[in-house]
Structure formats: C-alpha cells, structure tokens
Design an enzyme around this catalytic site. Structure first.
Site, PDB file in Angstrom:
ATOM      1  CB  SER A   1      -0.852   0.005   1.269  1.00 43.23           C
ATOM      2  OG  SER A   1      -1.479   1.262   1.433  1.00 43.23           O
TER       3      SER A   1
ATOM      4  CE1 TYR B   1      -4.526  -2.368   4.944  1.00 44.35           C
ATOM      5  CE2 TYR B   1      -3.629  -0.153   4.771  1.00 44.35           C
ATOM      6  CZ  TYR B   1      -4.112  -1.294   4.177  1.00 44.35           C
ATOM      7  OH  TYR B   1      -4.168  -1.371   2.799  1.00 44.35           O
TER       8      TYR B   1
HETATM    9  N1  LIG Z   1      -8.564  -0.274  -1.544  1.00 44.45           N
HETATM   10  C1  LIG Z   1      -7.543   0.471  -1.146  1.00 44.45           C
HETATM   11  O1  LIG Z   1      -7.680   1.690  -0.944  1.00 44.45           O
HETATM   12  C2  LIG Z   1      -6.191  -0.167  -0.967  1.00 44.45           C
HETATM   13  C3  LIG Z   1      -5.071   0.675  -0.886  1.00 44.45           C
HETATM   14  C4  LIG Z   1      -3.813   0.107  -0.692  1.00 44.45           C
HETATM   15  C5  LIG Z   1      -3.689  -1.269  -0.595  1.00 44.45           C
HETATM   16  N2  LIG Z   1      -4.789  -2.071  -0.678  1.00 44.45           N
HETATM   17  C6  LIG Z   1      -4.587  -3.513  -0.513  1.00 44.45           C
HETATM   18  O2  LIG Z   1      -5.172  -4.215  -1.601  1.00 44.45           O
HETATM   19  C7  LIG Z   1      -5.522  -5.529  -1.172  1.00 44.45           C
HETATM   20  C8  LIG Z   1      -6.945  -5.827  -1.610  1.00 44.45           C
HETATM   21  O3  LIG Z   1      -7.815  -4.968  -0.907  1.00 44.45           O
HETATM   22  P1  LIG Z   1      -9.166  -4.380  -1.523  1.00 44.45           P
HETATM   23  O4  LIG Z   1      -9.057  -2.913  -1.472  1.00 44.45           O
HETATM   24  O5  LIG Z   1      -9.493  -5.060  -2.789  1.00 44.45           O
HETATM   25  O6  LIG Z   1     -10.197  -4.779  -0.348  1.00 44.45           O
HETATM   26  P2  LIG Z   1     -11.491  -5.701  -0.320  1.00 44.45           P
HETATM   27  O7  LIG Z   1     -12.431  -5.342  -1.411  1.00 44.45           O
HETATM   28  O8  LIG Z   1     -11.975  -5.638   1.094  1.00 44.45           O
HETATM   29  O9  LIG Z   1     -10.888  -7.162  -0.610  1.00 44.45           O
HETATM   30  C9  LIG Z   1     -10.114  -7.829   0.341  1.00 44.45           C
HETATM   31  C10 LIG Z   1     -10.032  -9.286  -0.042  1.00 44.45           C
HETATM   32  O10 LIG Z   1      -9.240  -9.968   0.938  1.00 44.45           O
HETATM   33  C11 LIG Z   1      -9.897 -11.160   1.306  1.00 44.45           C
HETATM   34  N3  LIG Z   1      -9.548 -11.547   2.671  1.00 44.45           N
HETATM   35  C12 LIG Z   1      -9.629 -10.805   3.795  1.00 44.45           C
HETATM   36  N4  LIG Z   1      -9.252 -11.537   4.856  1.00 44.45           N
HETATM   37  C13 LIG Z   1      -8.906 -12.761   4.384  1.00 44.45           C
HETATM   38  C14 LIG Z   1      -8.430 -13.946   4.985  1.00 44.45           C
HETATM   39  N5  LIG Z   1      -8.244 -14.045   6.299  1.00 44.45           N
HETATM   40  N6  LIG Z   1      -8.185 -15.021   4.195  1.00 44.45           N
HETATM   41  C15 LIG Z   1      -8.369 -14.941   2.862  1.00 44.45           C
HETATM   42  N7  LIG Z   1      -8.827 -13.854   2.231  1.00 44.45           N
HETATM   43  C16 LIG Z   1      -9.094 -12.773   2.991  1.00 44.45           C
HETATM   44  C17 LIG Z   1     -11.382 -10.844   1.141  1.00 44.45           C
HETATM   45  O11 LIG Z   1     -12.102 -12.033   0.886  1.00 44.45           O
HETATM   46  P3  LIG Z   1     -13.016 -12.822   1.941  1.00 44.45           P
HETATM   47  O12 LIG Z   1     -13.653 -11.776   2.831  1.00 44.45           O
HETATM   48  O13 LIG Z   1     -13.995 -13.546   1.072  1.00 44.45           O
HETATM   49  O14 LIG Z   1     -12.081 -13.719   2.645  1.00 44.45           O
HETATM   50  C18 LIG Z   1     -11.381  -9.978  -0.099  1.00 44.45           C
HETATM   51  O15 LIG Z   1     -11.443 -10.771  -1.255  1.00 44.45           O
HETATM   52  C19 LIG Z   1      -5.336  -5.554   0.345  1.00 44.45           C
HETATM   53  O16 LIG Z   1      -4.101  -6.178   0.671  1.00 44.45           O
HETATM   54  C20 LIG Z   1      -5.290  -4.076   0.708  1.00 44.45           C
HETATM   55  O17 LIG Z   1      -4.564  -3.830   1.897  1.00 44.45           O
HETATM   56  C21 LIG Z   1      -6.026  -1.547  -0.878  1.00 44.45           C
END
Ligand SMILES: NC(=O)c1ccc[n+]([C@@H]2O[C@H](COP(=O)([O-])OP(=O)(O)OC[C@H]3O[C@@H](n4cnc5c(N)ncnc54)[C@H](OP(=O)(O)O)[C@@H]3O)[C@@H](O)[C@H]2O)c1
Length: 251
Positions: free
Chosen positions: A140, A153
């Site tokens: 991130s 986080y």
């Molecule tokens: N969106 C942002 O602003 C942003 C910015 C920087 C970095 N990121 C990073 O991008 C990545 C994806 O995030 P996103 O924004 O797409 O969020 P999201 O829509 O909440 O997706 C998160 C995913 O992680 C899975 N997950 C969570 N806990 C888990 C576990 N214990 N085991 C297996 N799967 C798990 C969830 O699936 P289930 O709930 O079905 O398990 C979901 O598919 C993350 O690492 C996040 O930190 C996001």
C-alpha cells in the site's frame, strides 16, 4: 511480462482489487484461480467468468494455506503466478486508556503479514521450478507514509514492503520475479464505510482505472508498481537512497 497463457493463483479474489485483477487476467487468456473465505462469492464470480476456478481459503490458518497450496499445485502444475492480495484494514484508537481489541489486532497482523509470508513460502518451492514465474505482493502507499487512524494496518504494509525487498534479494538467482504492487486509495470494500466519503474528502481511484493502470504496470516488469497517488508516498521516502543503502547491506 507475458500477460497471457499464465496460470495464476490470487488470494482475496472475492472483491475489490483481487476480483478486478482476476477478471482482467481471465479476459487476456490466463487460467485464473481465485481464493477467499466467502464461498458464495467465489462461486458467483466463477459462474460469471467461464474458466475461472476457486478454492476456499482463510490465509490466517497455516495448515489451510499449506493444504490449499499442495492441492492447487497438484491440480494446476502449470501454475506460474501467485498474487498475494488478501488484506483487511481496521481503524484503531491508541489513546491511553482505550481498550485494546486483542482479537482484532491478531487478525489484522495474521492476515496482512503472516498470511502473505505463508502464501509466499508455500508456493515458492513450485514457482522456482516454473518458467516465467511471478510472485506479486500487494502492499500500500500507506506502507511508506502511514495514516495514523490505521496504525496496525500501516505497520503490516510497511512489513510487507520490507519482506518483499528481502524476498526479492533471496530469489535474485532464481527465475522467480518478485513484484510489489503499491495501490493508492481505491474504491473497494476495504475498511467498510470509510469509502463513503463526501465531497471535499479524499476521493478513491475508481477500481476500473486502478486495474487498467495495474495491468500496464505488471506488463512493464518493474519491481515496484506504485499506482496513482501512491507514487507520491513512495517518493517521500527517497527510494533511490534506500536502494543504494540496501545494496551496500546485502551482497
Ligand atoms: N482499496 C484500497 O484503498 C487499498 C489501498 C492500498 C492497498 N490495498 C490492498 O489491496 C488488497 C486488496 O484490498 P481491496 O481494497 O481489494 O479490499 P477488499 O475489497 O476488502 O478485498 C479484500 C479481499 O481480501 C480477502 N480476505 C480478507 N481476509 C482474508 C483472509 N483471512 N483469508 C483470505 N482472504 C481474505 C477478502 O475475501 P473474503 O472476505 O472472502 O475472505 C477480499 O477478497 C489488500 O491487501 C489491501 O490492503 C487496498
């Protein structure tokens, strides 16, 4: 990077960035296998994307990660990309006297840091044997400059960045490319209601725009893929100086 004809395992494929990448990579002619905890979502996404496959996996469990990695490799021996994307984000008030949610603390570190390490190490023995292998860890922009309301986080993401640097160094003589995807604020389900900010507040990058830019960035083959505003946060840490000092410390 060759963007088609790969076999790709993605954690956190049930929403947001993981789902977006899974669908974009499927459209380009890759065999994509998604994973996550929500079985209903996995089924629904696979039904909407013919050819996509899924495994139910909670990356907080070492045995589960071990078992699924073995099954995936047995079923898909051509596997050559692993995308370490799953993550959670919680706000946490550290003011003196605020009660600590011990379970929440452990869940966040277990998912965002230990889960990433587990997935990497369970798949690496297979990846090192494959041509055109890629391990892509998602950190991130907040790994580089933290946002104080997400203290744990941001610390886990800084740790993912550090872990990825070390892993890339350890694998430098292998055929495995180690990349870090560094997203900015993107419109996904991460963190829940924080996404519903009003005018004047920070606005997330639309998911489609983020995915399109990320696909181009992966194709470039660079080690660190900072997207959109995340580039400013990375630049604030003087990456060239970090590389120089890292090079001196690691031969
Ligand atoms: N969106 C942002 O602003 C942003 C910015 C920087 C970095 N990121 C990073 O991008 C990545 C994806 O995030 P996103 O924004 O797409 O969020 P999201 O829509 O909440 O997706 C998160 C995913 O992680 C899975 N997950 C969570 N806990 C888990 C576990 N214990 N085991 C297996 N799967 C798990 C969830 O699936 P289930 O709930 O079905 O398990 C979901 O598919 C993350 O690492 C996040 O930190 C996001």
């Amino acid at each position: 990077m060759q963007m088609h004809s790969n076999t790709i395992f993605i954690t956190g494929g049930t929403s947001g960035i993981g789902r977006g990448l899974a669908e974009a990579l499927t459209r380009l002619g890759n065999q994509v296998i998604i994973s996550g905890r929500r079985e209903d979502r996995l089924r629904e996404i696979c039904a909407a994307n013919p050819g996509m496959r899924h495994y139910t996996l909670d990356i907080r469990g070492p045995e589960a990660v071990h078992a699924v990695a073995r099954e995936v490799v047995a079923e898909f021996p051509s596997l050559n990309w692993v995308v370490n994307n799953a993550g959670v984000q919680r706000s946490l008030q550290l003011a003196p006297g605020a009660p600590l949610d011990e379970q929440g603390l452990q869940d966040e570190i277990n998912t965002n840091l230990l889960g990433v390490i587990r997935v990497a190490t369970e798949f690496l023995p297979h990846l090192v044997q494959r041509p055109n292998a890629l391990l892509l860890n998602v950190s991130s922009g907040l790994a580089f400059v933290p946002m104080a309301r997400f203290p744990v986080y941001c610390a886990t993401k800084a740790a993912v960045h550090s872990f990825t640097l070390s892993l890339r160094h350890q694998l430098k003589d292998s055929g495995v490319k180690v990349m870090e995807l560094i997203p900015p604020y993107v419109a996904t389900e991460l963190g829940g209601p924080r996404k519903t900010v009003g005018p004047g507040g920070p606005q997330p990058m639309p998911l489609d725009t983020f995915i399109a830019e990320t696909m181009k960035a992966i194709e470039s083959g660079d080690d660190e893929l900072a997207i959109g505003d995340a580039r400013n946060l990375v630049a604030a840490t003087n990456p060239e100086s970090v590389k120089t000092v890292f090079g001196r410390m690691n031969h």
